[in-house]
Write an enzyme that holds these catalytic residues in place. Structure first.
Site, mmCIF file in Angstrom:
data_model
loop_
_atom_site.group_PDB
_atom_site.id
_atom_site.type_symbol
_atom_site.label_atom_id
_atom_site.label_comp_id
_atom_site.label_asym_id
_atom_site.label_seq_id
_atom_site.Cartn_x
_atom_site.Cartn_y
_atom_site.Cartn_z
ATOM 1 C CD GLU A 42 5.930 43.445 88.592
ATOM 2 O OE1 GLU A 42 7.000 43.252 89.199
ATOM 3 O OE2 GLU A 42 5.683 42.965 87.469
ATOM 4 N NE ARG A 46 2.301 39.122 83.425
ATOM 5 C CZ ARG A 46 3.109 38.336 84.114
ATOM 6 N NH1 ARG A 46 2.693 37.142 84.510
ATOM 7 N NH2 ARG A 46 4.325 38.722 84.414
ATOM 8 C CE LYS A 130 10.528 41.185 86.025
ATOM 9 N NZ LYS A 130 9.117 41.212 86.408
#
Ligand code: 3PG
Length: 208
Positions: A42, A46, A130
């Site tokens: 992943e 950001r 998740k």
């Protein structure tokens, strides 16, 4: 799409959550993780360079399956897909995002922390979720409790997990894999010590 996501996440016990600044740090890191057996990564959106990092990994490390993480808006789904992401991860679970992922036909792992959020996502067709932020939200005991009334849902817990905790989560019947950043310690990244990353990845790959 739930089946595709299940297939992707069942390949590995641990999905490293990576915050990288561009191709220069992302590509050697992805290679080191893949060499240790962790082929599902992943990359969080950001940093400014995150999309370029996804593009470079998709091109240079074809063995890796890349999820774009920290996706907050439908337009980020399109950007991540154009860069080469094969699935989308979000810390939360909005109807807008869930519908956009369906519309774009890409596997989507929405973040949930309550039974209500999990049920809402299931109503929209998302059955692999998740569990975030896993440790602060209640950890293994909490997720086990969610599993009793919601046995049809499967989780990837992420947030505050380390190797020991990963083992405990992976023992739950409703956990497909766990996510986390502990696999890539800041000191090893700073030093460019890819051998340590590969070693840690191997240990993670052997957790189940
Ligand atoms: C995430 O984005 O999923 C988390 O920030 C990763 O959590 P960790 O850094 O506590 O492992």
């Amino acid at each position: 799409m739930t089946d595709t996501l299940r297939n992707i996440l069942s390949k590995v016990p641990v999905v490293p959550v990576l915050t990288v600044h561009g191709p220069e740090d992302a590509v050697p890191l992805a290679r080191a993780l893949v060499a240790g057996g962790l082929t599902v990564l992943e990359i969080t959106l950001r940093t400014e360079g995150a999309l370029r990092a996804i593009e470079a990994i998709a091109r240079d490390v074809p063995e890796a399956m890349i999820g774009a993480g920290t996706v907050l808006t439908p337009s980020q789904i399109s950007e991540a897909m154009s860069a080469g992401a094969g699935f989308i991860v979000s810390p939360g679970s909005t109807v807008k995002l869930a519908e956009a992922a369906q519309h774009q036909n890409i596997p989507f792992l929405p973040g949930v922390a309550t039974a209500s959020e999990a049920m809402l996502m299931a109503e929209l067709g998302h059955h692999v979720l998740k569990f975030f932020p896993a440790e602060p939200a209640g950890g293994v005991a909490y997720l086990k409790s969610l599993g009793a009334p919601l046995p049809h849902l499967t989780f990837c817990p992420t947030g505050g997990i380390d190797a020991e905790k990963a083992r405990a989560y992976l023992a739950l019947s409703n956990v497909i894999c766990v996510g986390g950043s502990w696999v890539t310690p800041a000191a090893a990244l700073k030093a460019g010590d890819w051998a340590i990353v590969t070693q840690l990845a191997k240990e993670c790959a052997g957790l189940r």
